[in-house]
Motif scaffolding. Structure first.
Motif, PDB file in Angstrom:
ATOM      1  N   THR A  46       0.769  -1.594   0.096  1.00 50.40           N
ATOM      2  CA  THR A  46       0.198  -0.426  -0.170  1.00 50.40           C
ATOM      3  C   THR A  46       0.731   1.641   0.070  1.00 50.40           C
ATOM      4  O   THR A  46       0.959   2.461  -0.616  1.00 50.40           O
ATOM      5  CB  THR A  46      -1.211   0.306   0.975  1.00 50.40           C
ATOM      6  OG1 THR A  46       0.008   0.157   2.736  1.00 50.40           O
ATOM      7  CG2 THR A  46      -2.307  -1.304   1.225  1.00 50.40           C
ATOM      8  N   SER A  47       1.390   1.305   1.352  1.00 48.89           N
ATOM      9  CA  SER A  47       2.899   2.388   0.949  1.00 48.89           C
ATOM     10  C   SER A  47       3.132   2.870  -0.595  1.00 48.89           C
ATOM     11  O   SER A  47       3.814   3.633  -1.656  1.00 48.89           O
ATOM     12  CB  SER A  47       3.531   2.328   2.008  1.00 48.89           C
ATOM     13  OG  SER A  47       4.380   1.391   1.726  1.00 48.89           O
ATOM     14  N   ASN A  87       0.908   3.704  -3.125  1.00 46.91           N
ATOM     15  CA  ASN A  87       0.376   5.480  -2.654  1.00 46.91           C
ATOM     16  C   ASN A  87       1.757   6.214  -3.359  1.00 46.91           C
ATOM     17  O   ASN A  87       1.022   7.504  -4.280  1.00 46.91           O
ATOM     18  CB  ASN A  87      -0.273   5.817  -1.476  1.00 46.91           C
ATOM     19  CG  ASN A  87      -1.191   4.766  -0.441  1.00 46.91           C
ATOM     20  OD1 ASN A  87      -1.914   5.161  -1.382  1.00 46.91           O
ATOM     21  ND2 ASN A  87      -1.091   4.511   0.948  1.00 46.91           N
ATOM     22  N   LYS A  88       2.582   6.515  -3.039  1.00 52.08           N
ATOM     23  CA  LYS A  88       3.716   6.172  -4.178  1.00 52.08           C
ATOM     24  C   LYS A  88       3.237   6.361  -5.108  1.00 52.08           C
ATOM     25  O   LYS A  88       3.645   8.167  -5.915  1.00 52.08           O
ATOM     26  CB  LYS A  88       5.253   6.289  -3.059  1.00 52.08           C
ATOM     27  CG  LYS A  88       6.157   6.697  -4.106  1.00 52.08           C
ATOM     28  CD  LYS A  88       7.750   6.441  -3.192  1.00 52.08           C
ATOM     29  CE  LYS A  88       8.213   5.079  -4.062  1.00 52.08           C
ATOM     30  NZ  LYS A  88       8.974   4.129  -4.126  1.00 52.08           N
ATOM     31  N   LYS A 118       0.571   8.923  -6.558  1.00 51.40           N
ATOM     32  CA  LYS A 118       1.365  10.340  -5.791  1.00 51.40           C
ATOM     33  C   LYS A 118       2.164  11.142  -6.972  1.00 51.40           C
ATOM     34  O   LYS A 118       2.172  11.920  -7.509  1.00 51.40           O
ATOM     35  CB  LYS A 118       2.204  10.987  -4.562  1.00 51.40           C
ATOM     36  CG  LYS A 118       2.030  12.304  -3.780  1.00 51.40           C
ATOM     37  CD  LYS A 118       2.704  12.036  -2.495  1.00 51.40           C
ATOM     38  CE  LYS A 118       3.009  13.256  -2.203  1.00 51.40           C
ATOM     39  NZ  LYS A 118       3.332  14.046  -3.739  1.00 51.40           N
TER      40      LYS A 118
END
Length: 56
Positions: free
Chosen positions: A35-36, A39-40, A43
């Motif tokens: 998920t991180s 998300n990166k 973005k």
């Protein structure tokens, strides 16, 4: 003999519980990493798309 058998079953169940706990924690860690990472990437995609729109 009877007491040793009961302890052995208890330890087998505890070992199995620790294995399940370990697998669960590894799974949670993998999900958090994914998920991180996603998300990166989202973005970055949003920043790039905003930059493209403002350049026109």
């Amino acid at each position: 003999m009877e007491n040793a058998k009961k302890e052995n079953i208890l330890f087998k169940k505890l070992d199995l519980a620790f294995v399940y706990l370990f697998v669960f924690l590894i799974g949670v860690a993998i999900v958090l990493i994914m998920t991180s990472y996603l998300n990166k990437k989202v973005k970055e995609f949003n920043d790039d798309s905003v930059a493209i729109v403002t350049n026109k």
